[in-house]
Design a protein around this motif. Sequence first.
Motif, PDB file in Angstrom:
ATOM      1  N   CYS A  85       0.826  -1.201   0.000  1.00 11.17           N
ATOM      2  CA  CYS A  85       0.000   0.000   0.000  1.00 11.17           C
ATOM      3  C   CYS A  85       0.862   1.253   0.000  1.00 11.17           C
ATOM      4  CB  CYS A  85      -0.894   0.032   1.228  1.00 11.17           C
ATOM      5  SG  CYS A  85      -1.980  -1.369   1.340  1.00 11.17           S
ATOM      6  N   GLN A  86       2.075   1.070   0.422  1.00  8.39           N
ATOM      7  CA  GLN A  86       2.931   2.239   0.610  1.00  8.39           C
ATOM      8  C   GLN A  86       3.217   2.950  -0.702  1.00  8.39           C
ATOM      9  OE1 GLN A  86       6.322   2.055  -0.385  1.00  8.39           O
ATOM     10  NE2 GLN A  86       6.825   4.098   0.334  1.00  8.39           N
ATOM     11  N   ALA A  87       3.443   2.155  -1.745  1.00  4.22           N
ATOM     12  CA  ALA A  87       3.750   2.767  -3.040  1.00  4.22           C
ATOM     13  C   ALA A  87       2.593   3.653  -3.474  1.00  4.22           C
ATOM     14  CB  ALA A  87       3.997   1.683  -4.080  1.00  4.22           C
ATOM     15  N   ARG A  88       1.420   3.084  -3.347  1.00  5.42           N
ATOM     16  CA  ARG A  88       0.223   3.829  -3.745  1.00  5.42           C
ATOM     17  C   ARG A  88       0.078   5.090  -2.886  1.00  5.42           C
ATOM     18  NH1 ARG A  88      -4.548   2.082  -2.112  1.00  5.42           N
ATOM     19  NH2 ARG A  88      -3.616   0.108  -1.564  1.00  5.42           N
TER      20      ARG A  88
END
Lengths: 490, 834
Positions: free
Chosen positions: B136-139
């Motif tokens: 989720c971090q990339a998003r």
Amino acid sequence: MWEFPRTRYADCNGSEASEETEIAVNIGGVKHILYGDVLNRYPETRLAELVNRATDSTQDVLCALCDDYDDSKREFYFDRDPEAFKCILELYYYGEIHMKRGICPMCFMKEMDYWGIDAEYLDECCISSLNEVQTELEEIAEKVKNILDDLEDDATLTRAQRCQAFLWKLMEKPESSLAARVIAVVSFAFILLSSVVMCMSTIPELQVEDAEGNLVEHPTLESIETACIIWFTAEYILRFLSSSNQVRFVFSFMNIIDFLAIMPFYVVLILTHLGTAVMELANVQQAVQALRIMRIARIFKLARHSSGLQTLTFALKSSLKELGLLLMYMSVGIFLFSALGYTLEQSHPETMFTSIPQSFWWAIITMTTVGYGDIYPKTTLGKCNAAVSFLCGVIAIALPIHPIINNFVIVYSKQRVLETAAKHEIELMALRAREKAQECPEAERTASGGSSSVWDSAAVSASQSDTYIPLLGDTTNVSKDQPTHKCKNN
Amino acid sequence: MDKPSAGMSKVGSRSTASLPPEPVDIIRSMSCYRRVKLNVGGLPHEVLWRTLDRLPRTRLGKLRDCKTHESLMDICDDYNLDDNEYFFDRHPGAFTSILNFYRTGKLHMMEEMCALSFSQELDYWGVDEIYLESCCQARYHQKKEQMNEELKREADTLKDREGEEFDNTCCSEKRKKLWDLLEKPGSSVAAKILAIISILFIVLSTIALSLNTLPELQDTDEFGQTTDNPQLAHVEAVCIAWFTMEYLLRFLSSPNKWKFFKGPLNVIDLLAILPYYVTIFLTESNKSVLQFQNVRRVVQIFRIMRILRILKLARHSTGLQSLGFTLRRSYNELGLLILFLAMGIMIFSSLVFFAEKDEDDTKFKSIPASFWWATITMTTVGYGDIYPKTLLGKIVGGLCCIAGVLVIALPIPIIVNNFSEFYKEQKRQEKAIKRREALERAKRNGSIVSMNVREAFSRGAELLDVVVMDKGERTQDNHLSPSRWKWSSKRATSETSSNRSFNPDQGSPSKARASSPQRLNAQKLEEMYNQMAKTQSQPNLNTKDRSSSRAGHRRDEIELGALPSQGGDPLILGREGVVDMKSLSSIDSYISCATDFQENPRFPYSPAGGLSLHESSRFSHSPGSGLSARVSANPSLQTTLEHETMLTPPCSGAKPLNSESLRQPGLLGNSQKIHSVRVNHRNCGEASPSGGPLSDSSILSDHSILSPEVSVYTTASCRTPPKTPERKALTPAVFTFHDASISKYIDADTDDEEHLREGGPSERLLGGLSSKPRLSGYQGATNHLEAAQRLLGQNCLFPLGSSPSVGHENHVASENSRRPKGDRGHSNAFDKGL
């Protein structure tokens, strides 16, 4: 639930009690009443186990089964996400699980894991998103592993190994130090220079005549060329020496290109000096000519220094199928239209379409909308055919190109994200490791309840059996958390 | 954080438990339960204390360590020890993922969450965003970066606008006017005309420039060289004069000379003018040496530079500007494109060179020579001046075509993406500027409950932006909009204090009357009221009902008697009739409120507002306030519900209705506007989504008066809940407040409408008669409606603010809208109070 023959009454082989049992569960504040027979449709899941043991167990056992047990209400409390549980529950009723919209697939997989449900029950429609995330995670893991490898600083290395690692970094990681960067820039300049020189050397005005009246390269250009080749060779040898795995180094794509870029020069050198003794002069010259073409390979060396080119190669590699499709469409079109063009043009006395292979060229040029005008149809029918072939060519190119472009765009945009993601991941891992190192002594001190420490035993075991990012899990466990894990298990 | 609001809500909800609990109680409560109930924004969660202890440094982790009332209030917004429940006034959606972090140790993010708000939630709960899982971090980071970038850009534009201060030197007033005239074509008609003239000059000069090169139009000078056509030279001179004047005026009037000089558009302007003067200078100074070739060449080059003036068009076209911005922003991709092309050209030209060089009479003489061929082939232009002749060359050529198509196509979608993004953004920015203006206006009005500055900006602003934009969009849609918009802009410029907000309208009633749609609305609205009143007072229809109802309504009548402007209307048949009408409506909404409240405690405030509106002397005994008191007396759970729904009902219920009905007139024309306004008005007043029976009946009456616009009615009545079931549901509730006669009254009321429909024409006549003198009174009404709408719209904000003040605000809003008869002094005083 049609595929499952076990209905409320058919499920007799289960325990007698579970048929009528109903249990009350409280999932993170949301209460559900569940029936034993429904839950027993999937006997291997956590809930089924719960319902089977609910009736004949003592309170202590019941307390161990769940996070909290309320004896007065006979209610099992689970400290889990209620929203995800609603989706999980669908399995028992409908036989398939759909992910809640917006929930992270990885997070949902963890929930499924907790409830003892296999990932295969997830419905097709949700699997794709899961796969997407999984591949992305794998890529991140790959990156993380690379970075970790770089960071790895083992004290056990010998001096020679240390030297080797230093050299490797200097040659392969331009961002590692200033010297490495300088080397990369110089290398880039040499590539450009040698390409320019290669082009210049073919200009007739810049060539000189040798003793036999043949045009050969200008001596200045030749010396520049030699200098470039020497640089390339030195680079290649240093790389080769510093690599930890020589075989893998030789067969990697970029290094093959490097090799091809230098090899012709030496072959030519050998041939001109020794070849005359072995074979005819004309043959030697032809071979030299052929080898000169291979100098073009040095242009590909640029790919090492440009992420855009790497993206391109990656995208092309991942869309080989579409490329094949493109070629197939084109070849079908070329065959069709060249044959048609040839036939239709036969009526004209001065036709340019002398044979079908001859008109292949025309078909390619027309279909790709280049249109040199060296061959063109002269009859009306032939012109109509040309128009149609042009239209078909546009479509045949445009259709398969779209997925290729898509691939490229995805790879291109992902590239930037991955970099930050990997960095973040490493930070997170470091943080986790630090935290665990902090928590461990505490856990030892309090010793009384392992469950009261950080994520309790169940959670820890879950995170160890964690299926996702296997690579990451490995790296964390192996490289960083070895001592901390040991201390936890104690 | 929400200190004031927390404190206030606490007072409201724990009025039953007068004293803060002892630390002993708190500790006991914490130790005797293994679990804890967390109520976040109305969504209940239950979690083990043990789970929360996993992250002791976060907000929830600290909760366990709290021993005193104060420290507890520091951490949560409210709590109830008996239920072991703690309330947090935060977004429930984000909390689910945060609580999951405690449970599983993995922080994930909901997909539809706004990254910025999620990061704020993380801040609040004391969780570091670094814990976010990589999936989720990339998003998250992507979104957040995008958002930050956007916000930054918006702030930049805002700063730019603010930077235009004209206070440093003399005649700043005039300079500002000049600047507006030249730089902002949208600011006035004159500016627009100037812009058009400027465009015409640009086009003219370009045409002249190209005509100049036609051999037929050229002259020859004494050296036998071709020169410009004298007529065209005149045209050129005029154009250049215009451009120069424009540039100089711009420069003189610009607030920041250096910035002006640096601006890309102004650089283009300068480049368009300069060559002309340079040419003149060169030719004049070198008259004698003009025959020298190099001087001529320089002059030629400068002549070519004149073509730059076509770029001046960019000033007048946002499309061109965004193209420029796109190219600037995606130079990375452009570089990639060029790199790809260069590599392709290099490879294929050398390949084709080696394939073709042995051919006789070949044109591929060297690799640089075949660059041209490769370029023309890869871009699929294909002039045909060079083409391969050998088989090998043709194969290379074919590959080159396909590779060219591929290579060019690859980076272009990224550039296109950039372009479309930018284009969209520019449009959005235009909107955002408007939004911000509206926001500032609202701030100056003082109608926004300002919290902590940072909070207000980061959280409130977003919410409010939405609201205000809603309004803005609506105004774009409907016919009423121009006048409305003008009002608000007038307000924005003229007003300084809030109580002057209605002055433009009040101060010039004649002007307002002159604008026909407003007037018509007012008239017709009045008309309807009269008719309603009259039918009620017709004895043959429902004497009995009326008399009985009169008793039931006495209190309301008395209260409504205070309405001042009614007394001045001679044409009203019976004042009591009107009053009756009003009280009836008040009861109606009473009923709906009551049912609302009983059936669905989710709308505690809107009905309360709807109730209290009918008490013109609202400080006296008013059931509305009684109700709200009851609401606030409820335990903490009740308050949480309030908080949650505060957000929803005005938006979901009343607002769509309003906007819907307001939009209709835009489509259907002038006369129909009335109904929708009326409906709108009603809905505003009742402020509850199920404002049912009354608006329904009013619609019916409208129908009888103006028959042709059936379509409006169908849509309008679709909006209001179905008549009969609603009424049935209402009846029991009626008993709780009044006697049974009221429900009968309602039925009678609808009967009246039917009668009325039959007796249409006469009614209409009456209505027409009565309408005229009341105009001014109604003018005020519509104005108030404005205000009410605005205020209502801002209800959405209130969950952020303190709940008691919410009640107050709502009160005010509905009060304003509900008193269409003007009562201006009162409302003005109210504004002051605000």
